[in-house]
Design a protein around this motif. Structure first.
Motif, PDB file in Angstrom:
ATOM      1  N   LEU A   5       0.844  -1.200   0.000  1.00 59.12           N
ATOM      2  CA  LEU A   5       0.000   0.000   0.000  1.00 59.12           C
ATOM      3  C   LEU A   5       0.874   1.244   0.000  1.00 59.12           C
ATOM      4  O   LEU A   5       1.839   1.343   0.760  1.00 59.12           O
ATOM      5  N   VAL A   6       0.543   2.225  -0.873  1.00 54.99           N
ATOM      6  CA  VAL A   6       1.231   3.514  -0.871  1.00 54.99           C
ATOM      7  C   VAL A   6       0.180   4.628  -0.916  1.00 54.99           C
ATOM      8  O   VAL A   6      -0.972   4.400  -1.274  1.00 54.99           O
ATOM      9  N   ARG A  35       6.233   6.393  -9.310  1.00 55.95           N
ATOM     10  CA  ARG A  35       6.263   5.110  -8.597  1.00 55.95           C
ATOM     11  C   ARG A  35       5.202   4.163  -9.166  1.00 55.95           C
ATOM     12  O   ARG A  35       5.465   2.979  -9.388  1.00 55.95           O
ATOM     13  N   ILE A  36       4.023   4.719  -9.436  1.00 56.78           N
ATOM     14  CA  ILE A  36       2.939   3.916 -10.012  1.00 56.78           C
ATOM     15  C   ILE A  36       3.257   3.542 -11.452  1.00 56.78           C
ATOM     16  O   ILE A  36       3.082   2.391 -11.875  1.00 56.78           O
ATOM     17  N   ALA A  37       3.767   4.513 -12.213  1.00 53.50           N
ATOM     18  CA  ALA A  37       4.099   4.252 -13.617  1.00 53.50           C
ATOM     19  C   ALA A  37       5.179   3.184 -13.742  1.00 53.50           C
ATOM     20  O   ALA A  37       5.163   2.383 -14.693  1.00 53.50           O
ATOM     21  N   GLU A  91       6.739  -2.214 -15.891  1.00 49.99           N
ATOM     22  CA  GLU A  91       7.292  -3.561 -15.745  1.00 49.99           C
ATOM     23  C   GLU A  91       6.252  -4.641 -16.005  1.00 49.99           C
ATOM     24  O   GLU A  91       6.493  -5.825 -15.750  1.00 49.99           O
ATOM     25  N   GLY A  92       5.051  -4.220 -16.487  1.00 52.12           N
ATOM     26  CA  GLY A  92       3.999  -5.182 -16.782  1.00 52.12           C
ATOM     27  C   GLY A  92       3.126  -5.520 -15.599  1.00 52.12           C
ATOM     28  O   GLY A  92       2.346  -6.489 -15.648  1.00 52.12           O
ATOM     29  N   GLY A  93       3.228  -4.729 -14.525  1.00 50.88           N
ATOM     30  CA  GLY A  93       2.432  -4.976 -13.332  1.00 50.88           C
ATOM     31  C   GLY A  93       1.100  -4.269 -13.368  1.00 50.88           C
ATOM     32  O   GLY A  93       0.685  -3.702 -14.384  1.00 50.88           O
ATOM     33  N   SER A  94       0.417  -4.277 -12.240  1.00 52.46           N
ATOM     34  CA  SER A  94      -0.906  -3.657 -12.137  1.00 52.46           C
ATOM     35  C   SER A  94      -1.016  -2.914 -10.815  1.00 52.46           C
ATOM     36  O   SER A  94      -0.399  -3.285  -9.811  1.00 52.46           O
ATOM     37  N   VAL A  95      -1.812  -1.833 -10.834  1.00 57.69           N
ATOM     38  CA  VAL A  95      -1.992  -0.971  -9.662  1.00 57.69           C
ATOM     39  C   VAL A  95      -3.474  -0.691  -9.484  1.00 57.69           C
ATOM     40  O   VAL A  95      -4.196  -0.471 -10.463  1.00 57.69           O
TER      41      VAL A  95
END
Length: 278
Positions: A53-54, A67-69, A74-78
């Motif tokens: 959590l941020v 940080r979110i970008a 890297e192919g992740g999800s937020v």
């Protein structure tokens, strides 16, 4: 799960209102960006979600977006969540959504609770057209000016208001629009001490002034728009509109008169509906 930014609605009170998909998304994303991490941590603990959590809020700087970008790159999800309800509805977040979209990342909605929509669903006022205004300006002069600007609005209006300002806001609405304007106080929606009360603005003001409990918690005000009366149209146009409506469906009559008068079709149609109701 697919990479991207997920806009996740969370409960506005009753934790049972969270959707199964919202829980699934919050469990599976690589990062959750929350308006208030301390507040959201309690929600996550309740559902045994241990995703990192941020903080992301109105005052977040470019580093928070980066940080979110970086996770998305890297192919992740937020997941983006607010303190309660649907993010971006009188909550921070649109700059983040806009920025991530501009970089080519997908943004996915995960629908759920929203205080404005919940209040509309139980207000008993017309909901075919509504105008969401969020919070009125805090300073009296600016607030009164905004209410004057809205005095001709015919759609049902939805406002959020802070409990310490609710009496002053009701008084200002009464002064701007008249005490007989119908309105609804929706307070603490889905919570233990939920209040849903429809009355005139005068009546709601007296109700809130008499009960200090009504000046606590999360508040939504739903106010009926200005009624469409014959005074809104010149006599000849109103007469023609009514005559056509005797021979044609109301929408068709409104469309024909709008084409030749330059007036809005919806305004003319609402006028016909008000005449029918009267």
């Amino acid at each position: 799960m697919d990479t991207g930014l997920y806009i996740v609605a969370t409960p506005i009170g009753n934790l049972g209102d969270i959707t199964a998909r919202a829980v699934e998304v919050l469990e599976q994303v690589d990062l959750i960006a929350a308006e208030d991490t301390r507040h959201s941590q309690r929600l996550l603990q309740h559902f045994a979600i241990d995703t990192r959590l941020v903080a992301y809020h109105d005052h977040s700087d470019a580093r928070s977006q980066e940080r979110i970008a970086s996770v998305l790159a890297e192919g992740g999800s937020v997941a983006l969540i607010s303190d309660a309800g649907t993010p971006l509805i009188s909550d921070p977040g649109y700059r983040l959504v806009r920025e991530m979209q501009s970089r080519g990342y997908a943004v996915h909605p995960v629908p759920g609770p929203c205080a404005a929509v919940a209040a509309l669903s139980v207000c008993g006022l017309p909901t075919d057209r509504f105008r969401f205004e969020g919070f009125l300006p805090a300073k009296p002069g600016a607030r009164n000016g905004r209410l004057v600007e809205l005095s001709a609005e015919t759609a049902t209006m939805v406002f959020y208001e802070a409990p310490h300002r609710i009496v002053d806001t009701l008084a200002a609405m009464t002064a701007a629009w008249g005490g007989d304007r119908e309105a609804v106080l929706a307070r603490e929606i889905t919570k233990t001490f939920e209040t849903i009360r429809r009355d005139s603005l005068d009546g709601l003001q007296a109700f809130v002034e008499a009960d200090t409990n009504q000046r606590k918690g999360e508040i939504v005000l739903v106010v009926s728009g200005r009624s469409i009366s014959e005074s809104a149209l010149d006599a000849d146009t109103a007469r023609l509109l009514r005559r056509l409506a005797e021979e044609l469906p109301a929408k068709r009559a409104a469309a024909l008169v709008a084409e030749h008068s330059g007036l809005r079709k919806n305004t003319l149609y609402q006028y016909l509906l008000s005449v029918k109701e009267d």
